[in-house]
Design an enzyme around this catalytic site. Structure first.
Site, short mmCIF file in Angstrom:
data_model
loop_
_atom_site.label_atom_id
_atom_site.label_comp_id
_atom_site.label_asym_id
_atom_site.label_seq_id
_atom_site.Cartn_x
_atom_site.Cartn_y
_atom_site.Cartn_z
CB VAL A 1 -0.98 0.00 1.19
CG1 VAL A 1 -0.27 0.09 2.53
CG2 VAL A 1 -1.99 1.13 1.06
CG ASP B 1 -8.86 -4.46 4.36
OD1 ASP B 1 -8.41 -5.57 4.67
OD2 ASP B 1 -9.12 -4.14 3.18
N GLY C 1 -5.71 -6.78 -0.38
CA GLY C 1 -6.28 -5.82 0.55
C GLY C 1 -5.36 -4.63 0.72
CD GLU C 2 -0.95 -4.38 2.32
OE1 GLU C 2 -0.39 -3.49 1.65
OE2 GLU C 2 -0.35 -5.39 2.72
N GLY C 3 -5.75 -1.65 0.48
CA GLY C 3 -6.05 -0.49 -0.35
C GLY C 3 -5.34 -0.54 -1.68
#
Length: 352
Positions: free
Chosen positions: A98, A175, A317-319
């Site tokens: 991210v 997230d 995830g993570e963005g």
């Protein structure tokens, strides 16, 4: 702004601005419809801003909400729970995907501890908003109380408001939470009516035995709680996570400020379903950044009526997927802001 005031501030897309954007597209130096989904996206963003052309969605900010999950004890993932806190430290040090993608597109990263089980020291870049040290086990208990859900929703709203007040004109969801795809699957099943088998994926790459256990856990949780999609706070309390609830608030906060919210993957999709259940017009602010490889993500996006901008088989995830889609969001707006019309460019239009 309180949660109720936030919900009251969310309004439909502006039809006059959308009509003006469609009319402008017809006058720009390109065949009508030749930019495909970018044209529909730019019309949506004009409606969101109630202006044509809409403002450029920059600068951008991604908020990574982190939390842990009691259901981890059911063996739904091979990763130890302490990885959540370790990855938070990695985000703050700038060493995660991210961070790399955010640097590439010039987005700011904010990390929010909304429910990490491991105590985290105060650090620059970390917002400490811990509501409780992880959720309860959703397969045997309510994951959260209604008060905890409302507190998490409020945290998300406040983070969105603070970022917009600091100048952000696009909000991206992020997230982190080991085992958080299990509550995401339960949320998606609850809000869409999809079967546990259809919405549960392999998360970080689990084997067949772990996957079967994960599906069984989601099934048992839904049978135990019978969550009612007409009561979104109750659904989040029964089978949600603190980062899921906070992300729902974050999406609502962006919608109330009429700022586009670029969704990441399956966690964001589950949160977006909760946000839409609380305020249906919030969908107008949502842009699906990508199609996660997690099957529940496609179910959630179809229920919301959203088409993802990117489909690369991502499941991190993570963005990360939202960040990859950010240049596409910007490009859609630049078309309306920077292209010449046929009249301005002295280009002949189509005959007939």
């Amino acid at each position: 702004m309180t949660l109720q005031r936030t919900l009251a501030a969310i309004a439909p897309l502006d039809p006059d601005a959308m009509a003006a954007a469609r009319a402008l597209h017809a006058r720009l130096t390109k065949p009508a419809g030749s930019l495909g989904a970018l044209e529909a996206l730019s019309v949506q963003l004009a409606g969101l801003a109630a202006a044509c052309p809409p403002p450029l969605p920059e600068p951008a900010a991604v908020a990574v909400f982190a939390g842990d999950h009691g259901v981890h004890a059911r063996g739904v993932t091979p990763w130890p729970q302490e990885v959540t806190a370790q990855m938070v430290a990695n985000f703050l040090a700038g060493g995660a995907v991210v961070n790399a993608f955010a640097r590439q597109v010039g987005a700011d990263v904010t990390v929010v501890d909304v429910g990490v089980a491991t105590p985290l020291p105060d650090q620059p870049g970390l917002l400490s908003r811990n509501i409780r040290a992880g959720t309860r086990d959703l397969s045997s208990d309510q994951a959260l109380t209604r008060d905890e859900v409302n507190e998490a929703l409020t945290v998300g709203v406040q983070v969105a408001e603070a970022l917009v007040d600091d100048g952000a004109r696009a909000l991206l969801t992020g997230d982190m939470g080991i085992a958080n795809t299990t509550p995401a699957a339960a949320l998606i099943a609850a809000f869409t009516g999809g079967s546990p088998e259809a919405v549960t994926g392999r998360g970080t790459g689990i084997d067949d035995a772990t996957y079967a256990r994960k599906v069984a856990v989601v099934t048992a949780a839904l049978q135990r709680h019978h969550p009612d999609p007409e009561d979104p706070v109750g659904v989040l309390a029964a089978v949600g996570g603190l980062e899921h609830a906070a992300l729902a608030g974050y999406i609502l906060g962006g919608a109330a400020r009429r700022v586009p919210v670029l969704l990441d993957g399956v966690i964001a999709g589950s949160a977006a379903l909760a946000a839409a259940a609380l305020a249906p017009d919030a969908v107008g602010a949502m842009v699906a950044g990508h199609r996660s490889a997690e099957p529940g993500a496609s179910v959630a996006l179809a229920h919301l009526g959203l088409t993802p901008l990117v489909d690369l088989g991502l499941r991190l995830g993570e963005g990360t997927g939202a960040l990859l889609a950010l240049p596409i969001l910007r490009a859609a707006v630049r078309v309306l802001n920077e292209m010449a019309t046929f009249e301005e460019a002295g280009v002949s239009g189509r005959n007939g």
